[in-house]
Design an enzyme around this catalytic site. Structure first.
Site, PDB file in Angstrom:
ATOM      1  N   PHE A 197       4.304 -19.290 -11.873  1.00 50.10           N
ATOM      2  CA  PHE A 197       3.231 -18.675 -11.271  1.00 50.10           C
ATOM      3  C   PHE A 197       2.913 -17.132 -12.250  1.00 50.10           C
ATOM      4  O   PHE A 197       3.509 -16.349 -12.542  1.00 50.10           O
ATOM      5  CB  PHE A 197       3.747 -17.877 -10.183  1.00 50.10           C
ATOM      6  CG  PHE A 197       2.420 -17.553  -9.047  1.00 50.10           C
ATOM      7  CD1 PHE A 197       1.662 -18.210  -8.323  1.00 50.10           C
ATOM      8  CD2 PHE A 197       2.388 -16.132  -9.353  1.00 50.10           C
ATOM      9  CE1 PHE A 197       0.831 -17.481  -7.621  1.00 50.10           C
ATOM     10  CE2 PHE A 197       1.217 -15.406  -8.708  1.00 50.10           C
ATOM     11  CZ  PHE A 197       0.477 -16.153  -7.874  1.00 50.10           C
ATOM     12  N   ASP A 303       6.375 -12.674 -18.682  1.00 50.11           N
ATOM     13  CA  ASP A 303       5.670 -12.083 -17.367  1.00 50.11           C
ATOM     14  C   ASP A 303       6.703 -11.433 -16.632  1.00 50.11           C
ATOM     15  O   ASP A 303       7.401 -12.241 -15.820  1.00 50.11           O
ATOM     16  CB  ASP A 303       4.864 -13.356 -16.686  1.00 50.11           C
ATOM     17  CG  ASP A 303       4.356 -13.005 -15.417  1.00 50.11           C
ATOM     18  OD1 ASP A 303       4.428 -11.957 -14.828  1.00 50.11           O
ATOM     19  OD2 ASP A 303       3.479 -13.963 -14.999  1.00 50.11           O
ATOM     20  N   LYS A 334       3.034  -4.930  -9.711  1.00 53.62           N
ATOM     21  CA  LYS A 334       3.967  -4.727  -8.621  1.00 53.62           C
ATOM     22  C   LYS A 334       4.673  -3.467  -8.413  1.00 53.62           C
ATOM     23  O   LYS A 334       3.917  -2.372  -8.040  1.00 53.62           O
ATOM     24  CB  LYS A 334       4.880  -6.188  -8.375  1.00 53.62           C
ATOM     25  CG  LYS A 334       4.145  -7.400  -7.964  1.00 53.62           C
ATOM     26  CD  LYS A 334       4.930  -8.509  -7.547  1.00 53.62           C
ATOM     27  CE  LYS A 334       4.277  -9.961  -7.368  1.00 53.62           C
ATOM     28  NZ  LYS A 334       3.948  -9.457  -5.734  1.00 53.62           N
ATOM     29  N   THR A 359     -14.810  -1.746 -17.417  1.00 51.02           N
ATOM     30  CA  THR A 359     -15.115  -0.534 -17.080  1.00 51.02           C
ATOM     31  C   THR A 359     -14.016   0.407 -16.780  1.00 51.02           C
ATOM     32  O   THR A 359     -13.930   1.522 -17.581  1.00 51.02           O
ATOM     33  CB  THR A 359     -15.801  -0.527 -15.880  1.00 51.02           C
ATOM     34  OG1 THR A 359     -17.198  -1.324 -15.945  1.00 51.02           O
ATOM     35  CG2 THR A 359     -16.312   0.869 -15.431  1.00 51.02           C
TER      36      THR A 359
END
Length: 475
Positions: A197, A303, A334, A359
């Site tokens: 994931f 990750d 997280k 931005t």
């Protein structure tokens, strides 16, 4: 011999004023929560709602609702609360003049960075940078961090193919890019692993392989996936079989790297596949992946969105691998309460401005919060606490599993802090009944119960959790 219930007598509480244990006054949801949920449902999606929380009344390891119920929280906002609800040190940081300025004058960091942005990064995010990675690109969320890492990988690979940073784009590249065609939009990919994931944005979703519900109806890139090792437990009884499984997955990965029709510029892998069922592999597997990426000149992205910031008893889970050659990029979010990716190779900076840009490019307010979290982790030695508490919790769960072997299957996460899980034949029922005994716990994959407590989780909390689970199993 059973472990002594309750913690070491010398264990000092991190939150002396937190509840001594769960408080259950009503079922969940209770009447006040049901009213609030009905109100919210008129204006916001509630079908994935776990419980309606009252954060003003939540403290330390405990989450409160509107009906006076207070639950021991070992899920912690899907692994995202690091140092406890209503942490006084974070409240001080949140009410500082620096924080107020960052919130009300939020800068567009690429164009108008605030004067002390370098200092904020060096005293916070970069202070805990993984070994060998001394630069950071900040982002908004975990999915965003991964997608930015993918972009960096693609730009790096094309620059390499083009002949270096000073070789300009051809007119054909410029024109074809605007039509989403090669060579400007090159035929390349990111290799991910089955049951992994990596997020829900368009690029990250193409690398997410955990559940169909995440991906249905969304157009996706034709990118490859390799098998992630399916280890058998207990590990010590299946060492040879598991080694063969890891070798099989490495061979499959190498075949994809060398034959897939859209050549991978990078692989992305979680140290522990979290959403996909808490799937582990040994350090040898990850070292094997690193060797393959070096051999075939692709990047390795690790990750650490869910595994990072102390949860596994190391600040970064990949530290457990003891790799001489660090990953090219490590993504985070997280528990950091901010997001981004670490890198060390200056070639991973794009050759021109505005290529890796948006931005905000992160958020100084959240970077200040992460700095306060780091300070709190160091002040209380919370990574070590998580390692020690995790060992205690694993041993207690192992004993509980011997007593209820049908309830706790494939217990895993030994030596990985509190990043512990097991398979349950009636997982959803267990999660629901846990709330009835005052415990908020989550699941992953098809049948795993996963533990994601905060770094302030202690042995006394482990005892409350295990005793509560025993009540659930008895029911």
């Amino acid at each position: 011999m059973a472990s002594p219930s309750v913690s070491d007598a010398f264990e000092q509480p991190f939150f002396p004023d937190e509840p001594a244990g769960p408080i259950m006054r009503t079922e969940i949801p209770g009447p006040q929560s049901k009213k609030a949920i009905a109100h919210l449902d008129k204006v916001f999606e509630t079908r994935s709602l776990n419980m309606m929380a009252n954060y003003q009344n939540s403290f330390g390891n405990y989450i409160a609702d509107l009906d006076g119920n207070v639950l021991l929280d070992v899920y912690a906002q899907i692994a995202s609360i690091p140092v406890g609800y209503s942490n006084p040190s974070l409240l001080l940081a949140a009410t500082s003049p620096d924080m107020a300025s960052a919130i009300i004058n939020r800068p567009a960091l690429g164009n108008f960075p605030q004067h002390d942005w370098a200092e904020i990064l060096e005293t916070g995010i970069l202070r805990v940078a993984p070994k060998g990675l001394d630069q950071v690109f900040t982002a908004q969320a975990g999915s965003d961090a991964n997608e930015l890492a993918y972009k960096a990988a693609f730009m790096w690979k094309r620059r390499q193919q083009r002949g270096g940073p000073d070789v300009d784009f051809t007119q054909e590249e410029i024109t074809s890019a605007m039509n989403n065609q090669a060579p400007g939009a090159p035929d390349m990919s990111i290799l991910s692993f089955k049951t992994g994931f990596h997020g829900r944005l368009f690029g990250s979703l193409s690398t997410t392989r955990s559940k169909p519900i995440h991906k249905l109806d969304i157009p996706a890139f034709d990118w490859p996936q390799a098998s992630f090792p399916a280890l058998k437990y207990p590990l010590e009884e299946h060492a040879e079989e598991n080694a063969r499984e890891e070798q099989r997955c490495l061979e499959e990965t190498e075949k994809i790297l060398t034959t897939f029709h859209s050549p991978p510029a990078a692989i992305i892998v979680e140290p522990i596949q979290s959403e996909g069922g808490d799937n582990h592999a040994t350090p040898a597997f990850f070292k094997g992946l690193r060797a393959l990426t070096r051999k075939h000149d692709v990047l390795m992205i690790v990750d650490e969105v869910q595994t990072g910031v102390g949860a596994t008893g190391k600040f970064w889970a990949h530290e457990h691998w003891n790799m001489e050659d660090p990953p090219d990029m490590v993504t985070f979010s997280k528990k950091a309460q901010t997001a981004g990716y670490y890198f060390g190779n200056p070639d991973l900076r794009p050759n021109k401005p505005y290529r890796q840009f948006n931005t905000w490019m992160g958020d100084p307010a959240r970077a200040l919060l992460f700095r306060a979290i780091i300070n709190e982790i160091e002040r209380l030695n919370l990574v070590q606490n998580t390692a020690e508490t995790g060992d205690y919790l694993y041993n207690r769960l192992q004993e509980l599993g011997e007593k209820y072997p049908g309830e706790i299957q494939n217990l895993r996460g030994k030596g990985q802090g509190t990043f512990i899980a097991w398979d349950s034949p009636r997982r959803d029922e267990v999660l629901k009944k846990a709330k009835g005994v005052g415990i908020n716990v989550g699941g992953s994959g098809e049948r795993a119960v996963r533990l994601r407590p905060m770094l302030i989780f202690q042995k006394k909390h482990a005892d409350i959790f295990v005793d509560g689970m025993e009540k659930v199993f008895q029911s």
